[in-house]
Enzyme design. Structure first.
Site, PDB file in Angstrom:
ATOM      1  N   ARG A  38       0.821  -1.219   0.000  1.00 45.53           N
ATOM      2  CA  ARG A  38       0.000   0.000   0.000  1.00 45.53           C
ATOM      3  C   ARG A  38       0.855   1.269   0.000  1.00 45.53           C
ATOM      4  O   ARG A  38       0.508   2.277   0.618  1.00 45.53           O
ATOM      5  CB  ARG A  38      -0.943   0.039   1.203  1.00 45.53           C
ATOM      6  CG  ARG A  38      -1.831  -1.167   1.360  1.00 45.53           C
ATOM      7  CD  ARG A  38      -2.922  -1.249   0.310  1.00 45.53           C
ATOM      8  NE  ARG A  38      -3.899  -2.250   0.672  1.00 45.53           N
ATOM      9  CZ  ARG A  38      -3.834  -3.538   0.269  1.00 45.53           C
ATOM     10  NH1 ARG A  38      -2.859  -3.953  -0.519  1.00 45.53           N
ATOM     11  NH2 ARG A  38      -4.773  -4.381   0.638  1.00 45.53           N
ATOM     12  N   SER A  84     -10.706   0.797   3.171  1.00 46.61           N
ATOM     13  CA  SER A  84      -9.972   0.627   4.438  1.00 46.61           C
ATOM     14  C   SER A  84      -9.323   1.949   4.813  1.00 46.61           C
ATOM     15  O   SER A  84      -8.577   2.510   4.018  1.00 46.61           O
ATOM     16  CB  SER A  84      -8.879  -0.430   4.280  1.00 46.61           C
ATOM     17  OG  SER A  84      -9.420  -1.619   3.771  1.00 46.61           O
ATOM     18  N   GLU A 104      -4.206   4.833   5.712  1.00 44.96           N
ATOM     19  CA  GLU A 104      -3.954   4.509   4.307  1.00 44.96           C
ATOM     20  C   GLU A 104      -4.540   5.618   3.428  1.00 44.96           C
ATOM     21  O   GLU A 104      -3.988   5.981   2.395  1.00 44.96           O
ATOM     22  CB  GLU A 104      -4.620   3.161   3.977  1.00 44.96           C
ATOM     23  CG  GLU A 104      -4.483   2.744   2.544  1.00 44.96           C
ATOM     24  CD  GLU A 104      -5.145   1.392   2.273  1.00 44.96           C
ATOM     25  OE1 GLU A 104      -4.801   0.401   2.946  1.00 44.96           O
ATOM     26  OE2 GLU A 104      -6.009   1.339   1.382  1.00 44.96           O
TER      27      GLU A 104
HETATM   28  P1  FAD Z   1      -7.870   9.521  -5.544  1.00 40.57           P
HETATM   29  O1  FAD Z   1      -8.618   9.244  -4.302  1.00 40.57           O
HETATM   30  O2  FAD Z   1      -8.404  10.558  -6.448  1.00 40.57           O
HETATM   31  O3  FAD Z   1      -6.370   9.900  -5.168  1.00 40.57           O
HETATM   32  C1  FAD Z   1      -5.636   9.089  -4.281  1.00 40.57           C
HETATM   33  C2  FAD Z   1      -4.197   9.641  -4.202  1.00 40.57           C
HETATM   34  O4  FAD Z   1      -3.560   9.505  -5.464  1.00 40.57           O
HETATM   35  C3  FAD Z   1      -4.141  11.144  -3.874  1.00 40.57           C
HETATM   36  O5  FAD Z   1      -2.979  11.381  -3.115  1.00 40.57           O
HETATM   37  C4  FAD Z   1      -4.001  11.806  -5.248  1.00 40.57           C
HETATM   38  O6  FAD Z   1      -3.322  13.037  -5.186  1.00 40.57           O
HETATM   39  C5  FAD Z   1      -3.174  10.777  -5.992  1.00 40.57           C
HETATM   40  N1  FAD Z   1      -3.457  10.718  -7.430  1.00 40.57           N
HETATM   41  C6  FAD Z   1      -4.622  10.375  -8.011  1.00 40.57           C
HETATM   42  N2  FAD Z   1      -4.480  10.336  -9.353  1.00 40.57           N
HETATM   43  C7  FAD Z   1      -3.200  10.687  -9.608  1.00 40.57           C
HETATM   44  C8  FAD Z   1      -2.437  10.836 -10.800  1.00 40.57           C
HETATM   45  N3  FAD Z   1      -2.950  10.606 -12.015  1.00 40.57           N
HETATM   46  N4  FAD Z   1      -1.134  11.226 -10.685  1.00 40.57           N
HETATM   47  C9  FAD Z   1      -0.585  11.455  -9.474  1.00 40.57           C
HETATM   48  N5  FAD Z   1      -1.245  11.325  -8.313  1.00 40.57           N
HETATM   49  C10 FAD Z   1      -2.541  10.941  -8.382  1.00 40.57           C
HETATM   50  N6  FAD Z   1      -7.666   0.251  -2.427  1.00 40.57           N
HETATM   51  C11 FAD Z   1      -6.942  -0.880  -2.540  1.00 40.57           C
HETATM   52  O7  FAD Z   1      -5.701  -0.826  -2.684  1.00 40.57           O
HETATM   53  N7  FAD Z   1      -7.534  -2.100  -2.499  1.00 40.57           N
HETATM   54  C12 FAD Z   1      -8.852  -2.249  -2.356  1.00 40.57           C
HETATM   55  O8  FAD Z   1      -9.351  -3.368  -2.335  1.00 40.57           O
HETATM   56  C13 FAD Z   1      -9.652  -1.066  -2.203  1.00 40.57           C
HETATM   57  N8  FAD Z   1     -10.986  -1.168  -2.023  1.00 40.57           N
HETATM   58  C14 FAD Z   1     -11.734  -0.038  -1.876  1.00 40.57           C
HETATM   59  C15 FAD Z   1     -13.103  -0.173  -1.692  1.00 40.57           C
HETATM   60  C16 FAD Z   1     -13.899   0.950  -1.549  1.00 40.57           C
HETATM   61  C17 FAD Z   1     -15.384   0.794  -1.332  1.00 40.57           C
HETATM   62  C18 FAD Z   1     -13.307   2.235  -1.630  1.00 40.57           C
HETATM   63  C19 FAD Z   1     -14.170   3.460  -1.534  1.00 40.57           C
HETATM   64  C20 FAD Z   1     -11.944   2.374  -1.801  1.00 40.57           C
HETATM   65  C21 FAD Z   1     -11.140   1.232  -1.940  1.00 40.57           C
HETATM   66  N9  FAD Z   1      -9.756   1.315  -2.119  1.00 40.57           N
HETATM   67  C22 FAD Z   1      -8.996   0.181  -2.264  1.00 40.57           C
HETATM   68  C23 FAD Z   1      -9.085   2.628  -2.130  1.00 40.57           C
HETATM   69  C24 FAD Z   1      -9.093   3.312  -3.532  1.00 40.57           C
HETATM   70  O9  FAD Z   1     -10.138   2.844  -4.317  1.00 40.57           O
HETATM   71  C25 FAD Z   1      -7.782   3.118  -4.281  1.00 40.57           C
HETATM   72  O10 FAD Z   1      -6.696   3.596  -3.521  1.00 40.57           O
HETATM   73  C26 FAD Z   1      -7.791   3.803  -5.651  1.00 40.57           C
HETATM   74  O11 FAD Z   1      -6.634   3.452  -6.382  1.00 40.57           O
HETATM   75  C27 FAD Z   1      -7.885   5.328  -5.559  1.00 40.57           C
HETATM   76  O12 FAD Z   1      -8.121   5.826  -6.855  1.00 40.57           O
HETATM   77  P2  FAD Z   1      -8.710   7.273  -7.105  1.00 40.57           P
HETATM   78  O13 FAD Z   1      -8.607   7.558  -8.562  1.00 40.57           O
HETATM   79  O14 FAD Z   1     -10.030   7.417  -6.500  1.00 40.57           O
HETATM   80  O15 FAD Z   1      -7.626   8.170  -6.332  1.00 40.57           O
HETATM   81  P1  NAP Z   2     -10.766 -10.028   5.111  1.00 50.52           P
HETATM   82  O1  NAP Z   2     -10.921 -11.082   4.064  1.00 50.52           O
HETATM   83  O2  NAP Z   2     -11.794  -9.874   6.164  1.00 50.52           O
HETATM   84  O3  NAP Z   2      -9.345 -10.219   5.796  1.00 50.52           O
HETATM   85  C1  NAP Z   2      -8.909  -9.316   6.821  1.00 50.52           C
HETATM   86  C2  NAP Z   2      -7.458  -8.991   6.575  1.00 50.52           C
HETATM   87  O4  NAP Z   2      -6.696 -10.168   6.676  1.00 50.52           O
HETATM   88  C3  NAP Z   2      -7.249  -8.429   5.192  1.00 50.52           C
HETATM   89  O5  NAP Z   2      -6.973  -7.076   5.334  1.00 50.52           O
HETATM   90  C4  NAP Z   2      -6.113  -9.224   4.590  1.00 50.52           C
HETATM   91  O6  NAP Z   2      -4.933  -8.466   4.358  1.00 50.52           O
HETATM   92  C5  NAP Z   2      -5.777 -10.274   5.617  1.00 50.52           C
HETATM   93  N1  NAP Z   2      -5.884 -11.622   5.020  1.00 50.52           N
HETATM   94  C6  NAP Z   2      -6.996 -12.356   4.863  1.00 50.52           C
HETATM   95  N2  NAP Z   2      -6.692 -13.542   4.300  1.00 50.52           N
HETATM   96  C7  NAP Z   2      -5.363 -13.519   4.066  1.00 50.52           C
HETATM   97  C8  NAP Z   2      -4.459 -14.446   3.488  1.00 50.52           C
HETATM   98  N3  NAP Z   2      -4.861 -15.638   3.035  1.00 50.52           N
HETATM   99  N4  NAP Z   2      -3.165 -14.088   3.378  1.00 50.52           N
HETATM  100  C9  NAP Z   2      -2.737 -12.889   3.819  1.00 50.52           C
HETATM  101  N5  NAP Z   2      -3.555 -11.954   4.369  1.00 50.52           N
HETATM  102  C10 NAP Z   2      -4.847 -12.283   4.511  1.00 50.52           C
HETATM  103  O7  NAP Z   2     -10.569  -8.609   4.389  1.00 50.52           O
HETATM  104  P2  NAP Z   2     -11.642  -7.666   3.711  1.00 50.52           P
HETATM  105  O8  NAP Z   2     -11.712  -6.415   4.486  1.00 50.52           O
HETATM  106  O9  NAP Z   2     -12.906  -8.418   3.396  1.00 50.52           O
HETATM  107  O10 NAP Z   2     -10.900  -7.319   2.347  1.00 50.52           O
HETATM  108  C11 NAP Z   2     -10.679  -8.318   1.379  1.00 50.52           C
HETATM  109  C12 NAP Z   2      -9.549  -7.884   0.471  1.00 50.52           C
HETATM  110  O11 NAP Z   2      -9.893  -6.651  -0.180  1.00 50.52           O
HETATM  111  C13 NAP Z   2      -8.244  -7.622   1.231  1.00 50.52           C
HETATM  112  O12 NAP Z   2      -7.173  -8.015   0.426  1.00 50.52           O
HETATM  113  C14 NAP Z   2      -8.252  -6.130   1.419  1.00 50.52           C
HETATM  114  O13 NAP Z   2      -6.943  -5.578   1.484  1.00 50.52           O
HETATM  115  C15 NAP Z   2      -8.978  -5.645   0.171  1.00 50.52           C
HETATM  116  N6  NAP Z   2      -9.688  -4.386   0.460  1.00 50.52           N
HETATM  117  C16 NAP Z   2      -8.943  -3.253   0.505  1.00 50.52           C
HETATM  118  C17 NAP Z   2      -9.547  -2.031   0.766  1.00 50.52           C
HETATM  119  C18 NAP Z   2      -8.740  -0.764   0.767  1.00 50.52           C
HETATM  120  O14 NAP Z   2      -9.323   0.303   0.777  1.00 50.52           O
HETATM  121  N7  NAP Z   2      -7.436  -0.848   0.759  1.00 50.52           N
HETATM  122  C19 NAP Z   2     -10.925  -1.969   0.990  1.00 50.52           C
HETATM  123  C20 NAP Z   2     -11.646  -3.161   0.974  1.00 50.52           C
HETATM  124  C21 NAP Z   2     -11.005  -4.371   0.704  1.00 50.52           C
HETATM  125  P3  NAP Z   2      -4.666  -7.555   3.062  1.00 50.52           P
HETATM  126  O15 NAP Z   2      -5.470  -6.319   3.280  1.00 50.52           O
HETATM  127  O16 NAP Z   2      -3.202  -7.324   3.145  1.00 50.52           O
HETATM  128  O17 NAP Z   2      -5.071  -8.308   1.851  1.00 50.52           O
END
Ligand code: FAD
Ligand code: NAP
Length: 336
Positions: free
Chosen positions: A161, A237, A332
């Protein structure tokens, strides 16, 4: 290029927060950036889909809204394709396009909101797959020098991340496109290592899943577990999962034997959602903010509130988790 002044942030962020954007500059091409470069100071912000941002105050510096489009195969070999996606393309639509064309590697990253340009920022990841596993090149514009740059994945400092773009290169580059290396039929690496995927596939009676099966399954799980930002404001998250030493994990496990923990190199990854839940925060409502009922790691905004309320909840959670477990939670989400 489209410039708008004094507009509301409401349509531009998934938390559903309403602040004033002084000047929004919509970029539809790299040529727009060439045109903008001589007129812009170093003080600006960049936004894609606004799904990883918490807005706590009005935005007074120019805001560059990245909206360039384009999705194409730029190279094809027997076992893989290279695909260039413009930064303004919706990430999930690119995943669906890839699955439809039977190009593998990003199916586990289905239904992540936001645009392609933000994907390298925090090296998006879900269900055992991270962007750096398929990312080849990041193309970015250096607004300090007015030049287009090209970085190989290894140069971008992508980690759990995180990336150089989020840290040491913060606000230095505007990512304009990403190039992905995706597998072709017969060369896919299906990843069902996360329990939720394998159990859902088992329920569906699927023993040899295709990339479409994996994508459909991830979409189904996410829709049932995560709040739809169109209904409840959130940015996914809010905190990263903490990475601790083996000694620290062992200490906690001796006190809390049920604590979920996962190997992470020679360290241990804890589940931030579980820690928050154990502190009694799951589903809690505080004013207009709180945490989601099905996943305590997702902070929510129920509407009509202020970003500072969400931030206050985040700080209270950090304090409680620190007091109970001695573990620091790091945000994050990008707080503006
Ligand atoms: P923004 O929110 O618009 O920007 C995020 C950051 O990136 C800011 O700092 C911005 O300045 C910068 N930025 C954006 N575009 C550019 C660009 N073109 N050049 C330079 N900088 C830039 N994230 C995960 O990793 N895994 C997930 O599973 C996940 N699940 C999510 C689920 C939900 C319901 C939500 C709401 C979010 C989730 N996210 C997840 C977080 C998010 O969707 C990601 O981080 C996504 O990549 C953000 O994209 P965005 O275009 O909305 O970025
Ligand atoms: P989950 O399945 O309830 O699991 C909880 C946490 O445990 C997760 O964050 C995941 O880490 C870790 N985990 C679960 N199984 C694992 C495995 N087999 N090996 C290593 N790590 C494991 O999680 P959840 O909230 O429903 O999300 C599911 C996936 O979507 C996760 O990968 C999560 O990161 C991603 N997600 C990300 C965002 C975001 O905004 N970043 C939002 C929603 C969901 P990791 O997070 O490292 O995978």
């Amino acid at each position: 290029m489209v410039i708008k002044n004094n507009i509301s942030s409401l349509p531009y962020n998934t938390f559903g927060l309403d602040v004033e954007i002084g000047t929004m500059i919509q970029i539809d091409s790299v040529a727009d950036l060439d045109e903008l470069y001589p007129h812009l100071s170093s003080d600006y912000k960049v936004m894609g889909g606004g799904s990883n941002i918490l807005l706590t105050e009005d935005i007074s510096t120019p805001l560059i809204y990245v909206n360039n489009r384009g999705l194409e195969v730029i190279k094809e070999e027997e076992d893989y394709v290279l695909v260039r996606a413009a930064a303004g393309e919706d990430w999930h639509q690119v995943v669906l396009w890839a699955v439809e064309h039977n190009y593998g590697g990003i199916e586990n990253l289905s239904l992540i909101p936001g645009k392609c340009g933000a994907a390298p920022m925090q090296n998006i990841g879900a269900y055992g797959v991270e962007l750096d596993q398929v990312l080849q090149v990041v193309e970015a514009y250096d607004l300090g020098q007015g030049v287009q740059m090209s970085f190989h994945t290894q140069e971008c400092g992508l980690g759990y991340r995180t990336s150089h773009f989020k840290n040491i290169w913060k606000d230095k580059y505007i990512i304009t496109s990403i190039i992905l290396r995706l597998t072709k039929e017969g060369h896919h690496h299906i990843n069902t290592s996360y329990g939720a995927i394998s159990s859902e596939l088992a329920i569906r009676g699927i023993t040899s899943p295709t990339i479409k099966d994996v994508s459909d399954t991830v979409i189904h799980i996410r829709q049932s577990k995560l709040p739809n930002p169109k209904v409840i404001g959130n940015a996914g998250s809010f905190f990263k999962n903490p990475i601790v030493t083996k000694e620290e994990s062992d200490r906690l496990l001796s006190l809390y034997p049920d604590m979920p923990h996962y190997p992470f190199g020679d360290q241990i990854k804890l589940a931030a959602g579980w820690l928050i839940d154990q502190c009694g925060w799951k589903g809690k409502v505080v004013g207009h903010s709180g945490t989601y009922k099905n996943q305590a790691l997702v902070l929510v905004h129920h509407g009509g509130g202020h970003g500072r309320e969400v931030l206050d909840v985040a700080k209270a959670i950090q304090q409680d988790v620190k007091e109970k477990y001695g573990v620091e939670l790091e945000a994050e989400v990008n707080v503006w």
